[in-house]
Write an enzyme that holds these catalytic residues in place. Structure first.
Site, PDB file in Angstrom:
ATOM      1  N   ASP A 191      97.777  53.886  49.343  1.00 17.47           N
ATOM      2  CA  ASP A 191      97.148  54.773  50.525  1.00 17.47           C
ATOM      3  C   ASP A 191      96.510  55.987  50.239  1.00 17.47           C
ATOM      4  O   ASP A 191      96.092  56.375  49.037  1.00 17.47           O
ATOM      5  CB  ASP A 191      98.796  55.298  51.195  1.00 17.47           C
ATOM      6  CG  ASP A 191      99.926  55.804  50.133  1.00 17.47           C
ATOM      7  OD1 ASP A 191      99.383  56.021  48.890  1.00 17.47           O
ATOM      8  OD2 ASP A 191     100.835  55.956  50.669  1.00 17.47           O
TER       9      ASP A 191
ATOM     10  N   ASN B 123     112.632  59.794  53.892  1.00 14.33           N
ATOM     11  CA  ASN B 123     112.867  59.066  55.024  1.00 14.33           C
ATOM     12  C   ASN B 123     112.872  57.677  55.405  1.00 14.33           C
ATOM     13  O   ASN B 123     112.923  57.046  56.218  1.00 14.33           O
ATOM     14  CB  ASN B 123     111.845  59.872  56.262  1.00 14.33           C
ATOM     15  CG  ASN B 123     110.698  59.341  56.145  1.00 14.33           C
ATOM     16  OD1 ASN B 123     110.239  58.724  54.866  1.00 14.33           O
ATOM     17  ND2 ASN B 123     109.659  59.547  57.142  1.00 14.33           N
TER      18      ASN B 123
ATOM     19  N   HIS C 250     110.188  55.959  53.995  1.00 16.10           N
ATOM     20  CA  HIS C 250     108.853  55.331  54.142  1.00 16.10           C
ATOM     21  C   HIS C 250     108.670  54.516  52.725  1.00 16.10           C
ATOM     22  O   HIS C 250     109.089  55.007  51.938  1.00 16.10           O
ATOM     23  CB  HIS C 250     107.697  56.207  54.689  1.00 16.10           C
ATOM     24  CG  HIS C 250     107.427  57.214  53.730  1.00 16.10           C
ATOM     25  ND1 HIS C 250     106.990  58.562  54.094  1.00 16.10           N
ATOM     26  CD2 HIS C 250     107.444  57.231  52.340  1.00 16.10           C
ATOM     27  CE1 HIS C 250     106.589  59.185  52.817  1.00 16.10           C
ATOM     28  NE2 HIS C 250     106.749  58.586  51.806  1.00 16.10           N
TER      29      HIS C 250
ATOM     30  N   GLU D 124     105.724  54.925  57.966  1.00 16.05           N
ATOM     31  CA  GLU D 124     106.915  55.894  58.315  1.00 16.05           C
ATOM     32  C   GLU D 124     107.756  54.930  59.161  1.00 16.05           C
ATOM     33  O   GLU D 124     107.526  53.743  59.729  1.00 16.05           O
ATOM     34  CB  GLU D 124     106.330  56.942  59.305  1.00 16.05           C
ATOM     35  CG  GLU D 124     105.233  57.714  58.280  1.00 16.05           C
ATOM     36  CD  GLU D 124     105.895  58.704  57.237  1.00 16.05           C
ATOM     37  OE1 GLU D 124     106.884  58.368  56.857  1.00 16.05           O
ATOM     38  OE2 GLU D 124     105.208  59.838  56.754  1.00 16.05           O
TER      39      GLU D 124
HETATM   40  C1  F6R Z   1     102.494  57.509  47.693  1.00 14.41           C
HETATM   41  C2  F6R Z   1     103.366  56.620  48.537  1.00 14.41           C
HETATM   42  C3  F6R Z   1     104.555  57.368  49.116  1.00 14.41           C
HETATM   43  C4  F6R Z   1     105.496  57.947  47.989  1.00 14.41           C
HETATM   44  C5  F6R Z   1     106.674  58.665  48.558  1.00 14.41           C
HETATM   45  C6  F6R Z   1     107.534  59.098  47.424  1.00 14.41           C
HETATM   46  O1  F6R Z   1     101.358  56.772  47.365  1.00 14.41           O
HETATM   47  O2  F6R Z   1     103.015  55.719  49.031  1.00 14.41           O
HETATM   48  O3  F6R Z   1     105.217  56.523  49.860  1.00 14.41           O
HETATM   49  O4  F6R Z   1     105.806  56.858  47.080  1.00 14.41           O
HETATM   50  O5  F6R Z   1     106.558  59.424  49.539  1.00 14.41           O
HETATM   51  O6  F6R Z   1     106.931  60.197  46.942  1.00 14.41           O
HETATM   52  P1  F6R Z   1     107.483  61.008  45.669  1.00 14.41           P
HETATM   53  O7  F6R Z   1     107.408  59.974  44.419  1.00 14.41           O
HETATM   54  O8  F6R Z   1     106.630  62.095  45.345  1.00 14.41           O
HETATM   55  O9  F6R Z   1     108.790  61.504  45.979  1.00 14.41           O
END
Ligand code: F6R
Length: 252
Positions: A67, A137, A139, A144
């Site tokens: 992403d 959450n 995702h 989401e």
């Molecule tokens: C980032 C991504 C997100 C993160 C998720 C956890 O490329 O795709 O889904 O993996 O938000 O983020 P952290 O590791 O910062 O808790």
């Protein structure tokens, strides 16, 4: 799903890097799906160490990031382009043409970019090993809650919780972009192997719902239970209590 519980973040990072390293050694032309965020930082550090100390060779590996924010130029300090170069690509020998990150730069045609990116993954023969984190959450990538399990690379609105969590990487929460480009859940599920990483007590609720609750589009990470080759690596803090049925091992 295989669930591996590690005592701490350092062990989680080493385990994840070891799985990737083994896969790259076995298939040097591997295509990886890669996340950003705080969770994989230790994994990238360990991969960089393996590259220099153990001659782990990335020169034929292809990578696709999951992403990118919409509205940030690649050189923006908080872009995922910057993150990936800072923490991984600048420290390993990998041809620039093997690196793929969705383009969210201001002014791009976002729909065209979504189609181009999805096609690029297909043209590369799909993703062999995809690494994902999980949002508090639930995702995965930026899919989401409410995202279709059949979704493809597309533009999404970020959830309020996601923007709040990302605020630490920007001057203020207001500066966190409202939209992102993300691979879809359908795209993720087509990967041949998936590695799910979760660290810290802030993730234990999402992990419990994803691994033990109903499989539902309200909990995007629960989609991973429909895939035949997923390994979840959790540290103790992210591991829900009571323990998850199906834990296959503890890596100490
Ligand atoms: C980032 C991504 C997100 C993160 C998720 C956890 O490329 O795709 O889904 O993996 O938000 O983020 P952290 O590791 O910062 O808790």
């Amino acid at each position: 799903m295989r669930v591996l519980v590690t005592p701490d973040y350092r062990t989680l990072s080493r385990q994840a890097a070891e799985i990737i390293a083994d896969a790259v050694r076995f298939e040097p032309r591997l295509t990886l799906g890669l996340p950003t965020g705080s969770t994989p930082l230790g994994m990238y550090e360990e991969l960089v160490r393996k590259h220099s100390d153990e001659n782990l060779d990335f020169s034929r590996v292809k990578t696709f990031n999951l992403d990118e924010y919409i509205g940030l130029a690649p050189g923006h300090p908080s872009s995922y382009h910057t993150y990936m170069h800072l923490h991984f690509f600048d420290h390993v020998r990998i041809p620039i043409k093997h690196i793929h990150i969705p383009d969210g730069a201001p002014g791009i045609d976002t729909d065209r970019e979504s189609i181009r990116y999805e096609q690029a993954i297909q043209q590369a023969g799909g993703i062999d090993l995809l690494v994902v984190g999980i949002g508090s959450n639930g995702h995965i990538a930026f899919n989401e809650p409410g995202s279709s399990f059949a979704s493809r690379t597309r533009i999404v609105d970020l959830a309020r919780e996601t923007r709040a969590n990302a605020g630490r990487y920007f001057a203020s929460e207001d500066e966190v972009p409202r939209r992102a480009i993300t691979v879809g859940i359908g795209t993720i599920l087509e990967s041949r192997r998936i590695l799910l990483l979760a660290s810290g007590s802030g993730k234990s609720g999402a992990v419990a719902r994803a691994l033990q609750g109903p499989v539902s589009e309200d909990m995007p990470a629960s989609a991973l239970r429909g895939h035949f080759d997923v390994t979840a690596i959790l540290d103790e803090a992210a591991t829900p209590l009571p323990p998850i049925a199906g834990v296959i091992g503890r890596a100490w």
